[in-house]
Scaffold this active site. Sequence first.
Site, mmCIF file in Angstrom:
data_model
loop_
_atom_site.group_PDB
_atom_site.id
_atom_site.type_symbol
_atom_site.label_atom_id
_atom_site.label_comp_id
_atom_site.label_asym_id
_atom_site.label_seq_id
_atom_site.Cartn_x
_atom_site.Cartn_y
_atom_site.Cartn_z
ATOM 1 N N ASN A 16 0.867 -1.186 0.255
ATOM 2 C CA ASN A 16 0.041 -0.005 0.142
ATOM 3 C C ASN A 16 0.945 1.166 -0.041
ATOM 4 O OD1 ASN A 16 -1.858 1.889 0.679
ATOM 5 N ND2 ASN A 16 -2.086 1.384 2.514
ATOM 6 N N LYS A 48 0.170 4.140 -0.101
ATOM 7 C CA LYS A 48 -0.593 5.412 0.483
ATOM 8 C C LYS A 48 -0.475 6.646 -0.370
ATOM 9 C CE LYS A 48 0.596 3.699 5.024
ATOM 10 N NZ LYS A 48 0.266 3.569 6.404
ATOM 11 N N HIS A 76 -9.694 0.746 5.028
ATOM 12 C CA HIS A 76 -8.327 0.821 5.712
ATOM 13 C C HIS A 76 -8.382 1.853 6.630
ATOM 14 C CE1 HIS A 76 -4.317 2.531 6.292
ATOM 15 N NE2 HIS A 76 -3.730 1.405 5.575
ATOM 16 N N GLU A 107 -7.208 4.397 7.969
ATOM 17 C CA GLU A 107 -6.780 5.959 7.715
ATOM 18 C C GLU A 107 -8.112 6.250 7.034
ATOM 19 O OE1 GLU A 107 -3.138 5.493 5.616
ATOM 20 O OE2 GLU A 107 -2.203 4.864 7.447
ATOM 21 N N GLU A 141 -5.295 -5.367 10.690
ATOM 22 C CA GLU A 141 -4.316 -4.148 10.673
ATOM 23 C C GLU A 141 -4.433 -3.282 12.196
ATOM 24 O OE1 GLU A 141 -2.319 -2.910 6.921
ATOM 25 O OE2 GLU A 141 -4.178 -1.939 6.995
ATOM 26 N N GLY A 183 2.255 2.334 10.847
ATOM 27 C CA GLY A 183 3.346 3.284 10.503
ATOM 28 C C GLY A 183 3.782 3.800 11.761
ATOM 29 N N SER A 234 3.504 -2.021 10.342
ATOM 30 C CA SER A 234 4.919 -1.894 10.592
ATOM 31 C C SER A 234 5.618 -3.323 9.923
ATOM 32 C CB SER A 234 5.347 -1.481 12.165
ATOM 33 O OG SER A 234 4.697 -0.172 12.133
HETATM 34 C C1 PEP Z 1 -0.601 0.044 5.713
HETATM 35 O O1 PEP Z 1 -0.472 1.079 5.315
HETATM 36 O O2 PEP Z 1 -1.682 -0.519 5.615
HETATM 37 C C2 PEP Z 1 0.072 -0.429 6.646
HETATM 38 C C3 PEP Z 1 0.352 -1.637 6.998
HETATM 39 O O3 PEP Z 1 1.442 0.429 6.828
HETATM 40 P P1 PEP Z 1 2.623 0.232 7.537
HETATM 41 O O4 PEP Z 1 3.264 -1.021 6.927
HETATM 42 O O5 PEP Z 1 3.784 1.432 7.324
HETATM 43 O O6 PEP Z 1 2.457 -0.081 9.178
#
Ligand code: PEP
Length: 255
Positions: free
Chosen positions: A10, A12, A97, A99, A169, A175, A214
């Site tokens: 992803n 983003k 997601h 976000e 997630e 992040g 992460s």
């Molecule tokens: C994501 O954006 O779905 C995500 C898991 O980000 P990150 O790996 O940076 O934590």
Amino acid sequence: MARRYFVAGNWKMNGSIKANADLLGDLLRQAHELAAIDMAVCPPAVYIDSVGRQLIGSAIALGAQNLSDQDKAGAFTGEIQAAMLADLACTHVLVGHSERRALYGEDDATVARKFGVAKAAGLTPILCIGETLAEREAGNTHAVLERQLRAVIDVHGVAAIDGTMIAYEPVWAIGTGHTASPQQAQDAHRFIRGVMSGFDASIAGSTRLLYGGSVKADNAAGLFSCEDVDGGLIGGAALKAAEFLAICSVARALA
Ligand code: PEP
């Protein structure tokens, strides 16, 4: 049991025509070595077309990060219809997601609508669910996961989940550099599979559950070795070809 892992990147709201071409160039040079797993990239919407062109003939699938909850074209300024994503050869789309939920007010009902229109357009939704830190600390992790999952199953039926993917997630891990431990990930994934099993054991068994939050090359093995973790949704680390490829290699070694 051998399984076919799925690793999605992803991106983003990152990238440029040049940065994307460089990143994809590096990925494509090694993607053929990773044939034992499934891979996808989810660029920002404005780059889906150009990224898709670069991916033609490769084994890397094209995904979107978001879609409209409206199934018909029309007066929805700024929105992108599922059929338009399919038109650009997108095969996957992230839905729900954290976000989108936290920053753009997407509630469970909106997420369920998006899941439905994605499927109707022939896209594979990757349904993202996960608890916040406050919800975890209050002991509500399972309740949140079940609510977010049922919001889709109650509207569309469990059969709609068949062939899709679910990404666990934890919001506190996205992040932040604070990855869930393998035990925390496995516990959540087992719980998610158990909820699905209550509806249909066969769909529960065949649905790929991705962990996101992460993930890096040095923690991927611990997470991906968990019995109920079938791959990863990678954010920050997907922007660096070497790191993303290293994560994919971990999945390949376990496949
Ligand atoms: C994501 O954006 O779905 C995500 C898991 O980000 P990150 O790996 O940076 O934590």
